[in-house]
Enzyme design. Sequence first.
Site, mmCIF file in Angstrom:
data_model
loop_
_atom_site.group_PDB
_atom_site.id
_atom_site.type_symbol
_atom_site.label_atom_id
_atom_site.label_comp_id
_atom_site.label_asym_id
_atom_site.label_seq_id
_atom_site.Cartn_x
_atom_site.Cartn_y
_atom_site.Cartn_z
ATOM 1 N N ARG A 34 -2.244 3.407 7.920
ATOM 2 C CA ARG A 34 -2.957 3.734 6.680
ATOM 3 C C ARG A 34 -4.297 4.404 6.961
ATOM 4 N NH1 ARG A 34 -1.171 -1.415 2.839
ATOM 5 N NH2 ARG A 34 0.711 -0.378 2.075
ATOM 6 N N LYS A 196 5.982 -10.206 -0.915
ATOM 7 C CA LYS A 196 5.471 -9.987 -2.280
ATOM 8 C C LYS A 196 6.622 -10.022 -3.292
ATOM 9 C CE LYS A 196 1.449 -7.201 -1.011
ATOM 10 N NZ LYS A 196 0.924 -5.837 -0.927
ATOM 11 N N GLY A 353 3.047 -1.464 4.553
ATOM 12 C CA GLY A 353 2.098 -1.781 5.621
ATOM 13 C C GLY A 353 2.727 -2.657 6.704
ATOM 14 N N GLY A 376 5.293 -1.370 -2.127
ATOM 15 C CA GLY A 376 5.631 -1.535 -3.541
ATOM 16 C C GLY A 376 5.620 -0.195 -4.280
HETATM 17 C C1 3PG Z 1 -0.021 -2.632 -0.415
HETATM 18 O O1 3PG Z 1 -0.370 -3.258 0.583
HETATM 19 O O2 3PG Z 1 1.173 -2.509 -0.758
HETATM 20 C C2 3PG Z 1 -1.060 -1.914 -1.231
HETATM 21 O O3 3PG Z 1 -2.260 -1.835 -0.539
HETATM 22 C C3 3PG Z 1 -1.248 -2.575 -2.577
HETATM 23 O O4 3PG Z 1 -1.692 -3.895 -2.412
HETATM 24 P P1 3PG Z 1 -1.450 -4.965 -3.567
HETATM 25 O O5 3PG Z 1 0.032 -5.286 -3.563
HETATM 26 O O6 3PG Z 1 -2.302 -6.156 -3.226
HETATM 27 O O7 3PG Z 1 -1.843 -4.338 -4.875
HETATM 28 MG MG MG Z 2 0.892 -4.738 2.078
#
Ligand code: 3PG
Ligand code: MG
Length: 398
Positions: A34, A196, A353, A376
Amino acid sequence: MKKLENLDCTNKRIIVRVDLNVPVFEDKIIDRSRILAILPTINKLIKNKNKVFLVAHFGRPNGEENKKYSIKFLCSELKKILGSEVIHFLDNYEQKIIQTKIFEMNFGEICLLENIRFNAEEEKNDLNFSKLLASSFDIYINDAFSASHRNHASITGITNYLPSYAGLSFSKEIENLDKFLENSNKPNLAIIGGSKVSTKIKVLENLVEMFDSLLIGGAMANTFLLSNNYNVGSSLVENDFIELSKKIQKKAESKNCKILLPTDVVCSKNLEDRTNVKTYSIKNIPNDQMILDVGEQTTKLISDEILKSKSLLWNGPLGAFEYSPFDKSTISVANIIQNFSSKSQLDALAGGGDTLAAIKKAQANDAFKYLSTAGGAFLEWLEGNKSPGFIALRENNF
Ligand code: 3PG
Ligand code: MG
């Protein structure tokens, strides 16, 4: 959408939204993709003698200042990578303080601003905050495609107040993702893991319409296993999403998308105990065990599916890959993709990431047609949802 590549700007005050949410493990950055991604944009701006302010987030500090999530440590990284002598830093978003810094800085210098998510206004997309932030600058650039699925003040709100442009990395991400979508051959496979769950689970509902097979790993698989009445011991689950997991599986059936879930899992009492590690069939996971990776049988299942596929999309590690031995399946899958794509016509694309960090750990970068810094955001783009950040740039009419 206006693009930085078509902009000639010199001696301007420019605010650039970047994604410096880099994966960090034991206080070390484990993947710099990144940071590297934003270099072309930064280099162009400093070469043209602009004063450049970088805005970024790191983790989820929930609108409060929290040292643990400070990004000050990135100044030395940026210095090294850019070869610059000075990187200014501000831990404050007050207009007066920003303007004093602008006055102090030379043209062609960079200032990094502290984690913008320390300000509660950011995630609320508070327009007063965006306006105040914008007031010190001439131009806004979004070079954070990977965070542009968030409707936040520094991504969307700010475009109401400044001429706004897509950065070089932002444009490149979109071009490459669209190219993949246009050329995606069937049968195709999506491998989705990571932690996530709440962001990604909704995306799965649409992915079942696009893919012939969908392999679910990582923390998300636990919720799916639970929804199919398996005991998942003390594993992380999201009870609120059990019904949605059932619905997704039903939809997949009607759309002829094969859903693959782990059949065996690698467990331990917790993440800290990395010696008493055992593999269990999903039919008999003891109550005190936590799922931390998928097992070898599941890896074989994934491998068989990869061999049948012409295109593949991967987002999210299959286990707690930062911690050996829970990186085993993720590394194996990266290596399988590498072996297969070198011998066949497999088009592989990966993003996120942590996913990039895992692929790097496996030294399998070459296997992929494109590696996106976005996780995401990339999934949402592929399912056809133009991100709020993109829409804001497209609609900017300064
Ligand atoms: C990620 O790591 O996918 C982006 O930086 C967005 O982060 P977030 O899911 O905390 O909004
Ligand atoms: Mg991430």
